[in-house]
Design an enzyme around this catalytic site. Sequence first.
Site, PDB file in Angstrom:
ATOM      1  N   PHE A 140       0.867  -1.188   0.000  1.00 49.55           N
ATOM      2  CA  PHE A 140       0.000   0.000   0.000  1.00 49.55           C
ATOM      3  C   PHE A 140       0.894   1.225   0.000  1.00 49.55           C
ATOM      4  O   PHE A 140       1.715   1.405   0.882  1.00 49.55           O
ATOM      5  CB  PHE A 140      -0.926   0.026   1.227  1.00 49.55           C
ATOM      6  N   ASP A 225       9.346   2.471   1.489  1.00 50.71           N
ATOM      7  CA  ASP A 225       8.209   3.231   2.014  1.00 50.71           C
ATOM      8  C   ASP A 225       8.110   2.940   3.511  1.00 50.71           C
ATOM      9  O   ASP A 225       7.668   1.859   3.913  1.00 50.71           O
ATOM     10  CB  ASP A 225       6.947   2.798   1.262  1.00 50.71           C
ATOM     11  N   LYS A 254       3.370   9.190   8.745  1.00 53.50           N
ATOM     12  CA  LYS A 254       2.438   9.039   9.864  1.00 53.50           C
ATOM     13  C   LYS A 254       2.926   9.572  11.212  1.00 53.50           C
ATOM     14  O   LYS A 254       2.332  10.467  11.786  1.00 53.50           O
ATOM     15  CB  LYS A 254       2.038   7.580   9.999  1.00 53.50           C
TER      16      LYS A 254
HETATM   17  C1  LIG Z   1       3.106   2.130   3.819  1.00 55.64           C
HETATM   18  C2  LIG Z   1       2.170   3.244   3.508  1.00 55.64           C
HETATM   19  N1  LIG Z   1       2.467   4.089   2.506  1.00 55.64           N
HETATM   20  C3  LIG Z   1       1.658   5.116   2.201  1.00 55.64           C
HETATM   21  C4  LIG Z   1       0.484   5.340   2.879  1.00 55.64           C
HETATM   22  C5  LIG Z   1      -0.387   6.495   2.508  1.00 55.64           C
HETATM   23  O1  LIG Z   1      -0.302   7.490   3.481  1.00 55.64           O
HETATM   24  P1  LIG Z   1      -1.416   8.627   3.558  1.00 55.64           P
HETATM   25  O2  LIG Z   1      -2.690   7.964   3.947  1.00 55.64           O
HETATM   26  O3  LIG Z   1      -0.894   9.578   4.602  1.00 55.64           O
HETATM   27  O4  LIG Z   1      -1.491   9.260   2.217  1.00 55.64           O
HETATM   28  C6  LIG Z   1       0.146   4.490   3.941  1.00 55.64           C
HETATM   29  C7  LIG Z   1      -1.105   4.677   4.692  1.00 55.64           C
HETATM   30  O5  LIG Z   1      -1.582   3.835   5.381  1.00 55.64           O
HETATM   31  C8  LIG Z   1       1.004   3.416   4.260  1.00 55.64           C
HETATM   32  O6  LIG Z   1       0.724   2.567   5.249  1.00 55.64           O
END
Ligand SMILES: Cc1ncc(COP(=O)(O)O)c(C=O)c1O
Length: 399
Positions: A140, A225, A254
């Site tokens: 994700f 990520d 986050k």
């Molecule tokens: C690993 C990862 N990357 C990107 C995102 C996207 O982040 P945002 O919801 O702040 O756009 C998330 C959100 O859960 C995530 O867990």
Amino acid sequence: MSDFSELAALDADNVMQTYARLPVAFVRGEGTRLWDSEGKEYLDFLSGLAVTSLGHANPEVADAIADQARTLLHVSNLYYNDVQPRVAQRLNALLGGGGRVFFANSGAEANECAIKLARRFGQANGGPDRYHVISAYGSFHGRTLATLAATGQPQKQETFQPLPSGFRQVAFDDLDTLEGALDGRVAAVMLEAVQGEGGVVPASPEYLQGVRRLCDEREALLIIDEVQCGLGRTGTWFAFEHAGIKPDIVTMAKALGNGVPIGACWARAEVAAAFLPGDHATTFGGQPLAARAALATLAVMEREDIPARAARAGTRLSEGLQKVDGVADVRGAGLLIAAELAPGLDAKVVAQHCLDSGLVLNAVTASALRLAPSLLVTDAEIDDAVAIVAAACNESRSS
Ligand SMILES: Cc1ncc(COP(=O)(O)O)c(C=O)c1O
């Protein structure tokens, strides 16, 4: 207004209905505790999806935000501000130095920056065809069109076709498949060291080491990520550290502002230099308020040695959950944990029983609960949470 049914009606009439919300509205938080609109108290073992790593209303972060709000909230990135470079310096130090940071406002935007940077670097060094990004199934990376294209969950992509081109997914934790896909058009491989939304699934250290080697051989960048795992949650500052590798680009978001929206994309200086002034920008990114929240968050995290605390508390939580009748398996790292339930138990039903009993967590898959409490959680809070999960499993069986 605090009556729940009034709030829910107001939401239904005025808010786009993109979320399948649970019937509770939170109005206050302190540490690992939350209170809803009816005055009921909860233990928060989700932290707003791994965001409030220092707990709710952390006094040092709150003081810093209040002070900054009275001083200077925002100036455009047309000018310098006196906070942004100090946060970049801290992040750069945590990542071993030798890099540059771009500030965004969310995880998706941090990843969007990483993708654009990888394309820019790839095309500058490998020609016009080198712009493809390979990611993993189960990943994700966000909900913007490009990050959705990188997200390895076809069901989330289906309704938004056509997505931007140049993205491809391969099986997670499978080096052979990745090797087969890594041709000269690939600018970057983008991975989570622990797939959070995908069910809290860690990559093996050998896989990540192999990916690093392949990326070096094929001149592709490695983007990790760390939006969900980063900043202490898995027991190290960044989850990729468990494999002893160094990525070219690291994204985070986050936990960085302990609840104040901020994202960041770090890149090795040589890679970061592929962006020229005007190539990428955002109005709010790295503004004084968000940057000050991040600075205060990082200061507390460093002083409290947050990764070590997460590792210790994570062991206690995992061991507690392993003993629960109804939990078949526990996976994850530090305080990013999934409890795989025994056959016959539905994670949504168990999560609802937990919520009714005052414990916030979520069903990360149909059969697994995700627990991601504050990294300052106490032993007593962990034991209480485990007891609630055990009771919820029992109730689910008998209901
Ligand atoms: C690993 C990862 N990357 C990107 C995102 C996207 O982040 P945002 O919801 O702040 O756009 C998330 C959100 O859960 C995530 O867990």
